[in-house]
Design a protein around this motif. Structure first.
Motif, mmCIF file in Angstrom:
data_model
loop_
_atom_site.group_PDB
_atom_site.id
_atom_site.type_symbol
_atom_site.label_atom_id
_atom_site.label_comp_id
_atom_site.label_asym_id
_atom_site.label_seq_id
_atom_site.Cartn_x
_atom_site.Cartn_y
_atom_site.Cartn_z
ATOM 1 N N LEU A 121 0.810 -1.218 0.000
ATOM 2 C CA LEU A 121 0.000 0.000 0.000
ATOM 3 C C LEU A 121 0.844 1.270 0.000
ATOM 4 C CD1 LEU A 121 -2.938 -0.821 2.423
ATOM 5 C CD2 LEU A 121 -3.028 -0.510 -0.046
ATOM 6 N N LEU A 122 1.998 1.238 0.640
ATOM 7 C CA LEU A 122 2.806 2.437 0.778
ATOM 8 C C LEU A 122 3.764 2.675 -0.386
ATOM 9 C CD1 LEU A 122 3.653 2.300 4.576
ATOM 10 C CD2 LEU A 122 2.046 3.799 3.412
ATOM 11 N N VAL A 123 4.240 1.630 -1.042
ATOM 12 C CA VAL A 123 5.252 1.793 -2.083
ATOM 13 C C VAL A 123 4.765 1.299 -3.444
ATOM 14 C CG1 VAL A 123 7.590 1.169 -2.785
ATOM 15 C CG2 VAL A 123 7.097 1.637 -0.389
ATOM 16 N N ILE A 124 4.334 0.083 -3.504
ATOM 17 C CA ILE A 124 4.008 -0.536 -4.790
ATOM 18 C C ILE A 124 2.784 0.114 -5.434
ATOM 19 C CG2 ILE A 124 3.394 -2.694 -5.943
ATOM 20 C CD1 ILE A 124 6.237 -2.661 -4.865
ATOM 21 N N LEU A 125 1.730 0.324 -4.717
ATOM 22 C CA LEU A 125 0.504 0.902 -5.277
ATOM 23 C C LEU A 125 0.721 2.321 -5.809
ATOM 24 C CD1 LEU A 125 -2.471 0.359 -5.865
ATOM 25 C CD2 LEU A 125 -2.987 1.263 -3.604
ATOM 26 N N PRO A 126 1.374 3.234 -5.063
ATOM 27 C CA PRO A 126 1.632 4.563 -5.632
ATOM 28 C C PRO A 126 2.531 4.521 -6.866
ATOM 29 C CG PRO A 126 1.884 4.632 -3.258
ATOM 30 C CD PRO A 126 1.717 3.198 -3.642
ATOM 31 N N LEU A 127 3.544 3.648 -6.868
ATOM 32 C CA LEU A 127 4.410 3.517 -8.033
ATOM 33 C C LEU A 127 3.628 3.015 -9.254
ATOM 34 C CD1 LEU A 127 7.785 2.158 -6.659
ATOM 35 C CD2 LEU A 127 7.437 4.187 -8.057
ATOM 36 N N ALA A 128 2.774 2.056 -9.049
ATOM 37 C CA ALA A 128 1.960 1.517 -10.141
ATOM 38 C C ALA A 128 1.020 2.593 -10.689
ATOM 39 C CB ALA A 128 1.166 0.307 -9.665
ATOM 40 N N LEU A 129 0.437 3.389 -9.819
ATOM 41 C CA LEU A 129 -0.450 4.462 -10.266
ATOM 42 C C LEU A 129 0.295 5.525 -11.069
ATOM 43 C CD1 LEU A 129 -2.746 4.911 -7.146
ATOM 44 C CD2 LEU A 129 -3.355 3.928 -9.360
ATOM 45 N N VAL A 130 1.511 5.850 -10.668
ATOM 46 C CA VAL A 130 2.336 6.821 -11.392
ATOM 47 C C VAL A 130 2.678 6.291 -12.780
ATOM 48 C CG1 VAL A 130 4.614 7.918 -11.444
ATOM 49 C CG2 VAL A 130 3.252 7.982 -9.365
ATOM 50 N N VAL A 131 3.030 5.028 -12.880
ATOM 51 C CA VAL A 131 3.367 4.428 -14.171
ATOM 52 C C VAL A 131 2.146 4.414 -15.094
ATOM 53 C CG1 VAL A 131 4.028 2.244 -15.281
ATOM 54 C CG2 VAL A 131 5.304 3.079 -13.308
ATOM 55 N N VAL A 132 0.995 4.047 -14.579
ATOM 56 C CA VAL A 132 -0.230 4.026 -15.390
ATOM 57 C C VAL A 132 -0.595 5.438 -15.849
ATOM 58 C CG1 VAL A 132 -2.723 3.610 -15.281
ATOM 59 C CG2 VAL A 132 -1.136 1.908 -14.398
ATOM 60 N N LEU A 133 -0.498 6.398 -14.973
ATOM 61 C CA LEU A 133 -0.812 7.781 -15.319
ATOM 62 C C LEU A 133 0.152 8.326 -16.369
ATOM 63 C CD1 LEU A 133 -2.621 10.210 -14.731
ATOM 64 C CD2 LEU A 133 -1.030 10.868 -12.932
ATOM 65 N N ALA A 134 1.435 8.057 -16.222
ATOM 66 C CA ALA A 134 2.427 8.507 -17.203
ATOM 67 C C ALA A 134 2.171 7.851 -18.555
ATOM 68 C CB ALA A 134 3.841 8.191 -16.719
ATOM 69 N N GLY A 135 1.839 6.581 -18.564
ATOM 70 C CA GLY A 135 1.527 5.889 -19.808
ATOM 71 C C GLY A 135 0.316 6.486 -20.498
ATOM 72 N N ALA A 136 -0.697 6.854 -19.734
ATOM 73 C CA ALA A 136 -1.897 7.453 -20.315
ATOM 74 C C ALA A 136 -1.595 8.830 -20.915
ATOM 75 C CB ALA A 136 -2.982 7.574 -19.249
ATOM 76 N N ILE A 137 -0.788 9.618 -20.232
ATOM 77 C CA ILE A 137 -0.471 10.963 -20.721
ATOM 78 C C ILE A 137 0.390 10.896 -21.977
ATOM 79 C CG2 ILE A 137 0.832 13.067 -20.215
ATOM 80 C CD1 ILE A 137 -0.118 12.734 -17.288
ATOM 81 N N PHE A 138 1.495 10.177 -21.916
ATOM 82 C CA PHE A 138 2.410 10.133 -23.053
ATOM 83 C C PHE A 138 1.861 9.296 -24.201
ATOM 84 C CE2 PHE A 138 5.383 11.153 -19.536
ATOM 85 C CZ PHE A 138 5.722 12.420 -19.989
ATOM 86 N N GLY A 139 1.118 8.272 -23.901
ATOM 87 C CA GLY A 139 0.479 7.474 -24.945
ATOM 88 C C GLY A 139 -0.582 8.273 -25.680
ATOM 89 N N GLY A 140 -1.340 9.071 -24.950
ATOM 90 C CA GLY A 140 -2.345 9.934 -25.577
ATOM 91 C C GLY A 140 -1.717 10.972 -26.479
ATOM 92 N N GLN A 141 -0.580 11.509 -26.082
ATOM 93 C CA GLN A 141 0.126 12.490 -26.906
ATOM 94 C C GLN A 141 0.626 11.848 -28.197
ATOM 95 O OE1 GLN A 141 0.365 15.744 -26.295
ATOM 96 N NE2 GLN A 141 1.421 16.065 -28.202
#
Length: 112
Positions: free
Chosen positions: A9-29
């Motif tokens: 909950l403290l490390v893995i979940l926030p890292l996974a959310l950051v990776v998914v968000l970055a993929g959505a932003i750069f993939g959309g571009q």
């Protein structure tokens, strides 16, 4: 008594959310850029009244990203590249390099 939070909950979940968000932003571009190329090719084919495949080169965004200057040629053509200006808002394309619209957007003096 304090309870310790699990590592997931403290490390893995926030890292996974950051990776998914970055993929959505750069993939959309990246998807947006490829759609613009397709729009330019369709506008050129319509303006030139051709069904031949059109090759784009030296694309450069102008007007703070609202327009694109570049070179094009039809694949079946034996001649070289020709210049164009594409307005993203109106989806209008200008092929006349002596026109006021082309000179004001793609001319060397507009870059300096």
């Amino acid at each position: 008594m304090l309870k310790s939070r699990p590592f997931i909950l403290l490390v893995i979940l926030p890292l996974a959310l950051v990776v998914v968000l970055a993929g959505a932003i750069f993939g959309g571009q990246a998807m947006s850029d490829s759609r613009v190329d397709d729009d330019i090719q369709r506008a050129l084919a319509k303006k030139l009244d051709t069904s031949s495949e059109i090759e784009l080169s030296q694309l450069q965004e102008v007007q703070y990203g609202y327009g694109i200057c570049g070179l094009y040629r039809t694949v079946s053509s034996e001649s070289g590249y020709a210049s164009f200006f594409y307005d993203k808002d109106s989806e209008n394309i200008e092929l006349d390099i002596n026109s006021r619209l082309y000179k004001s957007r793609c001319g060397l003096s507009s870059v300096c």
